[in-house]
Structure formats: structure tokens, C-alpha cells
Write a protein that holds these residues in place. Sequence first.
Motif, PDB file in Angstrom:
ATOM      1  N   LEU A   1       7.545  -1.146  -2.044  1.00 17.03           N
ATOM      2  CA  LEU A   1       6.303  -0.365  -2.125  1.00 17.03           C
ATOM      3  C   LEU A   1       5.359  -0.895  -3.194  1.00 17.03           C
ATOM      4  O   LEU A   1       4.141  -0.771  -3.067  1.00 17.03           O
ATOM      5  CB  LEU A   1       6.625   1.111  -2.389  1.00 17.03           C
ATOM      6  CG  LEU A   1       7.340   1.856  -1.258  1.00 17.03           C
ATOM      7  CD1 LEU A   1       7.698   3.268  -1.702  1.00 17.03           C
ATOM      8  CD2 LEU A   1       6.469   1.907  -0.006  1.00 17.03           C
ATOM      9  N   GLN A   2       5.910  -1.473  -4.239  1.00 14.94           N
ATOM     10  CA  GLN A   2       5.088  -1.952  -5.343  1.00 14.94           C
ATOM     11  C   GLN A   2       4.719  -3.432  -5.200  1.00 14.94           C
ATOM     12  O   GLN A   2       3.912  -3.936  -5.983  1.00 14.94           O
ATOM     13  CB  GLN A   2       5.830  -1.743  -6.677  1.00 14.94           C
ATOM     14  CG  GLN A   2       6.134  -0.287  -6.986  1.00 14.94           C
ATOM     15  CD  GLN A   2       4.882   0.560  -7.114  1.00 14.94           C
ATOM     16  OE1 GLN A   2       3.862   0.108  -7.648  1.00 14.94           O
ATOM     17  NE2 GLN A   2       4.936   1.789  -6.614  1.00 14.94           N
ATOM     18  N   SER A   3       5.263  -4.082  -4.209  1.00 15.30           N
ATOM     19  CA  SER A   3       5.032  -5.519  -4.074  1.00 15.30           C
ATOM     20  C   SER A   3       4.050  -5.814  -2.945  1.00 15.30           C
ATOM     21  O   SER A   3       3.759  -4.948  -2.108  1.00 15.30           O
ATOM     22  CB  SER A   3       6.357  -6.225  -3.780  1.00 15.30           C
ATOM     23  OG  SER A   3       6.768  -5.962  -2.447  1.00 15.30           O
ATOM     24  N   PRO A   4       3.533  -7.037  -2.897  1.00 18.36           N
ATOM     25  CA  PRO A   4       2.625  -7.436  -1.805  1.00 18.36           C
ATOM     26  C   PRO A   4       3.258  -7.367  -0.428  1.00 18.36           C
ATOM     27  O   PRO A   4       2.550  -7.422   0.586  1.00 18.36           O
ATOM     28  CB  PRO A   4       2.269  -8.890  -2.177  1.00 18.36           C
ATOM     29  CG  PRO A   4       2.478  -8.980  -3.641  1.00 18.36           C
ATOM     30  CD  PRO A   4       3.646  -8.088  -3.921  1.00 18.36           C
ATOM     31  N   LEU A   5       4.579  -7.240  -0.346  1.00 16.59           N
ATOM     32  CA  LEU A   5       5.242  -7.141   0.959  1.00 16.59           C
ATOM     33  C   LEU A   5       4.792  -5.911   1.741  1.00 16.59           C
ATOM     34  O   LEU A   5       4.882  -5.887   2.972  1.00 16.59           O
ATOM     35  CB  LEU A   5       6.767  -7.096   0.776  1.00 16.59           C
ATOM     36  CG  LEU A   5       7.436  -8.393   0.307  1.00 16.59           C
ATOM     37  CD1 LEU A   5       8.906  -8.152   0.045  1.00 16.59           C
ATOM     38  CD2 LEU A   5       7.247  -9.494   1.341  1.00 16.59           C
TER      39      LEU A   5
END
Length: 267
Positions: A45-49
Motif C-alpha cells: 500500500l505504501q509502495s509504487p506497486l
Amino acid sequence: MGKKKVVSIEDRIPTLKQERKKKANRRLIFYLSIFFFLISIIVYLQSPLSHVKTIDISGNSLVKNEEVLETSDIRNGMNIWTINKSDVTQALQENPVIQRAEVDRKLPWTIDINITEADLVGYVKQEAKHYPVLGTGNVLQEREQQYASGQAPLLLKFSDEAYLQQMAQELADLPASIVQLISEIHWQPSDDNQHKILLYMNDGYIVDSTIRRFAENMRVYPSIVSQLDPESEGVIHIGAGVYFEAFNSGAAESPDDEQKTGDADAQ
């Protein structure tokens, strides 16, 4: 009777300790799995993924992709979980061309937008410009075209909006395979019949009909034409009754009788 074998507590203690250790290990693995799973979700949720990288739009022809994107307010780089699907759907369905919109997430980073448009049933011509007409009767004045696409007939001389809406609704109820056979529909009201229309067909025939129950009556058109001589020219009357009137003969003939059709063509 044989003597029963007695197992002492001392002999069973290693086995019990081993079973307890296995249970403790399984419990630890279970809790660790949940822990790492939750950590993975937080990292995702916190990553560019979790950022939108692909927006797939399908089902639209009248509405351009750019218009759908602008209305949806979805952009690449947005967090996929911050998109409110119901808000996007409602915004898209405010467009008169869009009957239904479905918005779905396809993990990890794709948004799928499926559009269902209102039926395109014709075009009206105004000052050398063509405007699409939907099955709802709406004329899309903001979508002027130099030429009609050929997917739907020209609706000509419909100076009364109420009759244009009735015609559009009838065309929406008619199978697309028959609508595509129609080149032009002319509204020709008279004192006796305000619903009178004249159709010019792509196969060369002319149809004299009425707006009332047009979709129901016009379904028989392919069957009527199949019974006529391909070389014949004339007007097919479809209304209270069905008959063919050849241009080179004053006699009218019923397409229900193949023999009668042949005799009339020979006259």
C-alpha cells in the motif's frame, strides 16, 4: 490371559514433549505467516506497486477514451485503493451516451472501465452537419460530424421532436441487422396520418410505413424481400397490411404469394 504392557510416565515424557514442541512450532509459523502477510500488505500500500499504471477502457465507440478518462478523474500514479468506484461510475453515467459503466480493480495496478453506450439509431442533418441520434431520442448536438458513419440511417424532415423521439425508440427496438438495411427515413406527415414515413433501403427498395408499431411491423422485411424478384423495383407497403407495388405496374401484389408476385412482375 496375557499381561497388559504398562508404559511408565517416564517413558512417555519425551513423546509428550516432542508433540508439544511441534504444536508450538506450528503455532509460531502460523502467527509469523500472518505477521509477514500484514507487513506485505502495508509495504504494498505504501509502495509504487499500488499505484495505477494501466487504465483499460472497453465498450465505447461514441465516447472517446480521453473523455472517459477526464470524466473518471483517474490518472496514472494514483493509489489504486483511493479510487472510489461508485463515484467514478456515477460520474460516467451522467453522460447521456453512457447507459452503464463498470469500474473494477485488477491487481496489482490496473483499473478496468467497461462502458455500455445507448444505441445509436440514426443521424439528423442540419446545415450540412450530421448529429447522432440515440435510442432515447437524444440528439447529440455536441458531436457534430461531417458525414454519417453508415452504421445507422439518416432521419430526415423530422421537424417535430416528439415524432423524432418516437421514431428513435422504435429503431432501438428493431434488430440491428434490419436497422443497417435502412439508408434514409423521411417523415411525411399528412392530415390523415401524422405518423407516415417513407424509407429508402440499401437494397434499392422503398418502404411506405408508419412510426406506430414500426419495430414490430418491420421485422418481416427480410421475409418479404426474399419472396420478391431481385430485379423488381417498387414500394413495399408495411402497415395495416403488407403488399408490394411495382414501379412498372399499377397493380399491387402480396409478397405472401410467390406465384402472384411472379405474375405481377411479368405484366
